[in-house]
Scaffold this motif. Structure first.
Motif, PDB file in Angstrom:
ATOM      1  N   GLN A  92      -9.657  -8.108  -4.689  1.00 35.72           N
ATOM      2  CA  GLN A  92      -9.555  -9.192  -3.708  1.00 35.72           C
ATOM      3  C   GLN A  92      -9.111  -8.630  -2.367  1.00 35.72           C
ATOM      4  O   GLN A  92      -7.958  -8.804  -1.948  1.00 35.72           O
ATOM      5  CB  GLN A  92      -8.587 -10.262  -4.216  1.00 35.72           C
ATOM      6  CG  GLN A  92      -9.120 -10.968  -5.454  1.00 35.72           C
ATOM      7  CD  GLN A  92      -8.159 -12.019  -5.944  1.00 35.72           C
ATOM      8  OE1 GLN A  92      -7.053 -11.717  -6.375  1.00 35.72           O
ATOM      9  NE2 GLN A  92      -8.569 -13.260  -5.899  1.00 35.72           N
ATOM     10  N   PRO A  93     -10.047  -7.952  -1.676  1.00 32.16           N
ATOM     11  CA  PRO A  93      -9.677  -7.269  -0.430  1.00 32.16           C
ATOM     12  C   PRO A  93      -9.172  -8.222   0.648  1.00 32.16           C
ATOM     13  O   PRO A  93      -8.458  -7.807   1.552  1.00 32.16           O
ATOM     14  CB  PRO A  93     -10.970  -6.580   0.008  1.00 32.16           C
ATOM     15  CG  PRO A  93     -12.001  -6.863  -1.010  1.00 32.16           C
ATOM     16  CD  PRO A  93     -11.464  -7.803  -2.018  1.00 32.16           C
ATOM     17  N   PHE A 106       5.339  -0.524  -1.999  1.00 34.85           N
ATOM     18  CA  PHE A 106       5.503  -1.274  -3.244  1.00 34.85           C
ATOM     19  C   PHE A 106       6.941  -1.771  -3.340  1.00 34.85           C
ATOM     20  O   PHE A 106       7.879  -0.986  -3.250  1.00 34.85           O
ATOM     21  CB  PHE A 106       5.146  -0.396  -4.441  1.00 34.85           C
ATOM     22  CG  PHE A 106       3.694  -0.010  -4.479  1.00 34.85           C
ATOM     23  CD1 PHE A 106       2.761  -0.818  -5.110  1.00 34.85           C
ATOM     24  CD2 PHE A 106       3.249   1.156  -3.854  1.00 34.85           C
ATOM     25  CE1 PHE A 106       1.411  -0.473  -5.135  1.00 34.85           C
ATOM     26  CE2 PHE A 106       1.908   1.512  -3.871  1.00 34.85           C
ATOM     27  CZ  PHE A 106       0.981   0.703  -4.517  1.00 34.85           C
ATOM     28  N   ILE A 107       7.069  -3.064  -3.510  1.00 32.65           N
ATOM     29  CA  ILE A 107       8.391  -3.695  -3.455  1.00 32.65           C
ATOM     30  C   ILE A 107       8.640  -4.498  -4.717  1.00 32.65           C
ATOM     31  O   ILE A 107       7.782  -5.283  -5.156  1.00 32.65           O
ATOM     32  CB  ILE A 107       8.487  -4.605  -2.206  1.00 32.65           C
ATOM     33  CG1 ILE A 107       8.325  -3.730  -0.959  1.00 32.65           C
ATOM     34  CG2 ILE A 107       9.803  -5.360  -2.158  1.00 32.65           C
ATOM     35  CD1 ILE A 107       8.167  -4.518   0.303  1.00 32.65           C
ATOM     36  N   PHE A 108       9.805  -4.274  -5.301  1.00 29.44           N
ATOM     37  CA  PHE A 108      10.261  -5.084  -6.431  1.00 29.44           C
ATOM     38  C   PHE A 108      11.026  -6.278  -5.875  1.00 29.44           C
ATOM     39  O   PHE A 108      11.847  -6.125  -4.973  1.00 29.44           O
ATOM     40  CB  PHE A 108      11.152  -4.236  -7.339  1.00 29.44           C
ATOM     41  CG  PHE A 108      11.861  -5.011  -8.401  1.00 29.44           C
ATOM     42  CD1 PHE A 108      11.148  -5.649  -9.408  1.00 29.44           C
ATOM     43  CD2 PHE A 108      13.255  -5.115  -8.406  1.00 29.44           C
ATOM     44  CE1 PHE A 108      11.802  -6.373 -10.392  1.00 29.44           C
ATOM     45  CE2 PHE A 108      13.916  -5.834  -9.386  1.00 29.44           C
ATOM     46  CZ  PHE A 108      13.183  -6.462 -10.377  1.00 29.44           C
ATOM     47  N   ILE A 109      10.721  -7.461  -6.393  1.00 29.13           N
ATOM     48  CA  ILE A 109      11.382  -8.683  -5.925  1.00 29.13           C
ATOM     49  C   ILE A 109      12.053  -9.386  -7.107  1.00 29.13           C
ATOM     50  O   ILE A 109      11.465  -9.471  -8.192  1.00 29.13           O
ATOM     51  CB  ILE A 109      10.356  -9.643  -5.259  1.00 29.13           C
ATOM     52  CG1 ILE A 109       9.696  -8.957  -4.057  1.00 29.13           C
ATOM     53  CG2 ILE A 109      11.014 -10.949  -4.827  1.00 29.13           C
ATOM     54  CD1 ILE A 109       8.573  -9.782  -3.418  1.00 29.13           C
ATOM     55  N   ALA A 146      -1.928  -2.477 -11.921  1.00 29.91           N
ATOM     56  CA  ALA A 146      -2.320  -3.891 -11.808  1.00 29.91           C
ATOM     57  C   ALA A 146      -2.401  -4.309 -10.339  1.00 29.91           C
ATOM     58  O   ALA A 146      -3.315  -5.039  -9.939  1.00 29.91           O
ATOM     59  CB  ALA A 146      -1.320  -4.768 -12.563  1.00 29.91           C
ATOM     60  N   LEU A 147      -1.462  -3.833  -9.530  1.00 29.96           N
ATOM     61  CA  LEU A 147      -1.472  -4.163  -8.091  1.00 29.96           C
ATOM     62  C   LEU A 147      -2.672  -3.525  -7.393  1.00 29.96           C
ATOM     63  O   LEU A 147      -3.347  -4.176  -6.584  1.00 29.96           O
ATOM     64  CB  LEU A 147      -0.166  -3.700  -7.432  1.00 29.96           C
ATOM     65  CG  LEU A 147       1.073  -4.519  -7.790  1.00 29.96           C
ATOM     66  CD1 LEU A 147       2.347  -3.794  -7.361  1.00 29.96           C
ATOM     67  CD2 LEU A 147       1.008  -5.897  -7.135  1.00 29.96           C
ATOM     68  N   VAL A 199      -0.627  -9.420  -2.334  1.00 28.03           N
ATOM     69  CA  VAL A 199      -0.983  -8.697  -3.557  1.00 28.03           C
ATOM     70  C   VAL A 199       0.292  -8.598  -4.382  1.00 28.03           C
ATOM     71  O   VAL A 199       1.110  -7.699  -4.205  1.00 28.03           O
ATOM     72  CB  VAL A 199      -1.561  -7.304  -3.228  1.00 28.03           C
ATOM     73  CG1 VAL A 199      -2.008  -6.604  -4.503  1.00 28.03           C
ATOM     74  CG2 VAL A 199      -2.707  -7.427  -2.240  1.00 28.03           C
ATOM     75  N   GLN A 200       0.470  -9.566  -5.259  1.00 30.08           N
ATOM     76  CA  GLN A 200       1.747  -9.675  -5.968  1.00 30.08           C
ATOM     77  C   GLN A 200       1.506 -10.012  -7.435  1.00 30.08           C
ATOM     78  O   GLN A 200       0.615 -10.801  -7.758  1.00 30.08           O
ATOM     79  CB  GLN A 200       2.611 -10.761  -5.307  1.00 30.08           C
ATOM     80  CG  GLN A 200       4.001 -10.871  -5.924  1.00 30.08           C
ATOM     81  CD  GLN A 200       4.906 -11.839  -5.181  1.00 30.08           C
ATOM     82  OE1 GLN A 200       4.916 -11.859  -3.952  1.00 30.08           O
ATOM     83  NE2 GLN A 200       5.662 -12.618  -5.911  1.00 30.08           N
TER      84      GLN A 200
END
Ligand code: 1HN
Length: 345
Positions: A234-235, A325-328, A226-227, A240-241
């Motif tokens: 959407q460059p 890639f980061i989990f928040i 999805a990311l 990008v979240q």
């Protein structure tokens, strides 16, 4: 102007008379509970490197059998709250949990909401509300309030995951308790397969879907795809979240804490809006520099850090060739529901 008088300014016998009646004067304490412009914040920006946690967690596996521990966890405690409070922030609890091959963490349910973010290892599973969820690296598995859950491990190497709970809040409200149960019967079906494609929901002709939590496992493969898709479509998009949502309602996946995955493009620097909720960052893939006011943390893969609310945060992808890639996790749903959510310029 801020001095509304001190307790010591009052006659001792008057203070003693108040105390005897369980009374307290507000004015010496008013500025403390209601400071000007910005809350008093105990949460300190803190970095927990995985390289430091991992050997100590493996050692916990040697020191304490699962039968004794029930859950073998090292808590990521914020020194600003005091380590004994086991808080990462006002509302968030973080722990790194170890399950060894063949072990079983017995079934229970409790009032705090939990999620697990799988960090390392293969072959473990969590059964939540009768649904057996495989635990693959980067998967997010929900254990919302009141749902039975147990963990098992059929693989050959240690499995480690990050637990995020709203325990500090639920405990503060004097509503935290658990109930133990027996092994759950596993029922067929997986939420992530019923909701495998965005915008396409199962039509609830006969059953399901009216469960409060229709989707319990969010596979990393799907979140990552999805990311990538969002970034390619959407460059120019800065952030990008994605938000982990209840696919049936579109609301946050759980009631109190919010969960997101963020992709930092190669070399990207992203300054987040300053907002009231505290935040937690955990690196799923790659590395990132996290700047919280004047503190700077270099996060490697599997590292975790937290930032207090009302504080500007800047994220930088350390690599100029690879995405990060980061989990928040944050306290947004809680702040929004209570009406205290705000952004600051
Ligand atoms: C819990 O139930 C788990 O089920 C992990 O794995 C961590 C921390 C506090 C309270 C309950 C689990 C927990 C927890």
């Amino acid at each position: 102007m801020n001095d509304l008088g001190r307790l010591e300014d009052l006659p001792a016998d008057y203070v003693a008379a108040l105390t005897a009646q369980n009374l307290v004067p507000l004015w010496p304490n008013l500025r403390g509970v209601l400071p000007p412009n910005k809350p008093r914040i105990s949460t300190r920006a803190t970095h927990w490197p995985y390289a430091a946690i991992r050997p100590l967690l493996i050692q916990a596996g040697e020191l304490t059998p699962i039968e004794k521990a029930e859950r073998r966890v090292l808590v990521l405690a914020n020194p600003g709250h005091g380590l004994d409070k086991m808080q990462a922030s006002a509302a968030m609890y973080l722990g790194m949990q170890l399950l060894l091959p063949g072990e079983w963490a017995p079934s229970h349910r409790h009032t705090p909401n939990a999620v697990r973010m799988v960090v390392e290892g293969e072959g473990a599973w969590s059964t939540v509300d009768g649904e057996k969820c495989p635990m693959l690296r980067g998967d997010l598995i929900l254990t919302p309030t009141g749902l039975w859950h147990e963990h098992g491990h059929d693989g050959t190497e240690p499995v480690i995951w990050l637990d995020v709970l709203d325990l500090p809040l639920v405990y503060y409200m004097e509503t935290s308790y658990h109930v133990n149960g027996g092994r759950q019967d596993v029922t067929p079906g997986h939420g992530e397969r019923s909701y495998a494609r965005g915008g396409l929901l199962p039509t609830p002709v006969f059953e399901r879907a009216n469960k409060a939590y229709p989707m319990l496992r969010y596979p990393w493969a799907d979140a990552r795809a999805a990311l990538e898709s969002l970034a390619a479509n959407q460059p120019e998009e800065q952030a990008v979240q994605i938000t982990y949502a209840n696919p049936q309602t579109g609301a946050h996946a759980e009631n109190i804490l919010g969960f997101y995955a963020l992709m930092l493009r190669p070399g990207q620097t992203l300054t987040l809006p300053t907002r009231s909720p505290a935040m937690v960052f955990h690196v799923i893939e790659g590395g990132a520099n996290v700047q919280v006011t004047d503190q700077n943390f270099q996060l490697a893969e599997a590292d975790t850090c937290c930032a207090p609310g009302y504080t500007p945060v800047t994220l930088r992808n350390a690599s100029t060739t690879q995405a990060a890639f980061i989990f928040i996790a944050d306290e947004t749903p809680l702040h929004q529901k209570l009406g205290v959510y705000e952004t600051r310029p």
